[in-house]
Design a protein around this motif. Structure first.
Motif, short mmCIF file in Angstrom:
data_model
loop_
_atom_site.label_atom_id
_atom_site.label_comp_id
_atom_site.label_asym_id
_atom_site.label_seq_id
_atom_site.Cartn_x
_atom_site.Cartn_y
_atom_site.Cartn_z
N ASN A 92 131.48 -57.41 89.02
CA ASN A 92 132.81 -58.01 88.33
C ASN A 92 132.75 -58.74 86.95
O ASN A 92 132.40 -59.82 86.94
N ASP A 95 135.19 -61.84 86.29
CA ASP A 95 134.79 -63.13 86.47
C ASP A 95 133.19 -63.31 86.48
O ASP A 95 132.75 -64.29 86.73
N LYS A 97 130.42 -61.77 87.65
CA LYS A 97 129.51 -62.06 89.02
C LYS A 97 129.18 -60.94 89.61
O LYS A 97 129.90 -59.80 89.37
#
Length: 185
Positions: A92, A95, A97
């Motif tokens: 992702n 975000d 992560k």
């Protein structure tokens, strides 16, 4: 860590010492087939080794194809031989992560620093060129060898998912772990 020549499908290989994270190549399916399905390893993945279909050349080819078509997956090579795979799932970028997944193929490969070296290479890539902030994972509670490896690589326990894995007829907890970019070196 150094980047090695990009291969035909555009992926970069990562190398430190005798550990290489690379894209699949000719001969990998046969090498993976020859390693078989080690019941010890299968159980550490949180699966029941007695419930698996037979290991075939087609299974090994599918294993290689999955890595080849995954945008953030590599073959782990140790001292010139295929040892397993490593990947970042659910990347992702908003975000910053991803979820780490790693698997060595045979119990004789354990305890040699292969997993720790591969994870270290991947984290350098994740927190470096990829610019991730967080890498997380889940590991079945009885896989103490893996938990020690993850802790040695800087992962911290964040929680427990109670009875989330059924192996045979028994329920087991998953340990949730993560490492943040600021904790990496």
């Amino acid at each position: 860590m150094r980047l090695v020549d990009a291969n035909s499908n555009g992926g970069n290989n990562l190398q430190r010492g005798s550990i290489v994270l690379r894209q699949p190549r000719a001969g990998d399916a046969e090498a993976r087939f020859n390693l078989g399905q080690d019941p010890t390893i299968i159980r550490m993945f949180g699966k029941d080794p007695t419930a698996l279909p037979p290991w075939t050349r087609e299974s090994a080819s599918a294993w290689v194809a999955e890595i080849q078509h995954h945008p953030s997956a590599w073959i782990i090579e140790y001292e010139g031989a295929l040892a397993g795979s490593i990947r970042l799932n659910n990347v992702n970028l908003l975000d910053k992560k991803a979820r780490l997944g790693i698997g060595l193929a045979h119990h004789e490969q354990l305890g040699q620093g292969i997993g720790r070296g591969a994870i270290s290479l991947l984290l350098d890539h994740a927190f470096g060129p990829m610019g991730l902030h967080r890498v997380h994972l889940r590991v079945i509670e009885y896989n103490t060898r893996a938990i020690r490896c993850y802790e040695a690589c800087g992962f911290r326990r964040e929680g427990i998912e109670r009875e989330s894995a059924r192996v045979g007829t028994e329920w087991h907890d998953d340990i949730l772990m993560a490492k943040l970019a600021q904790d990496h070196r």
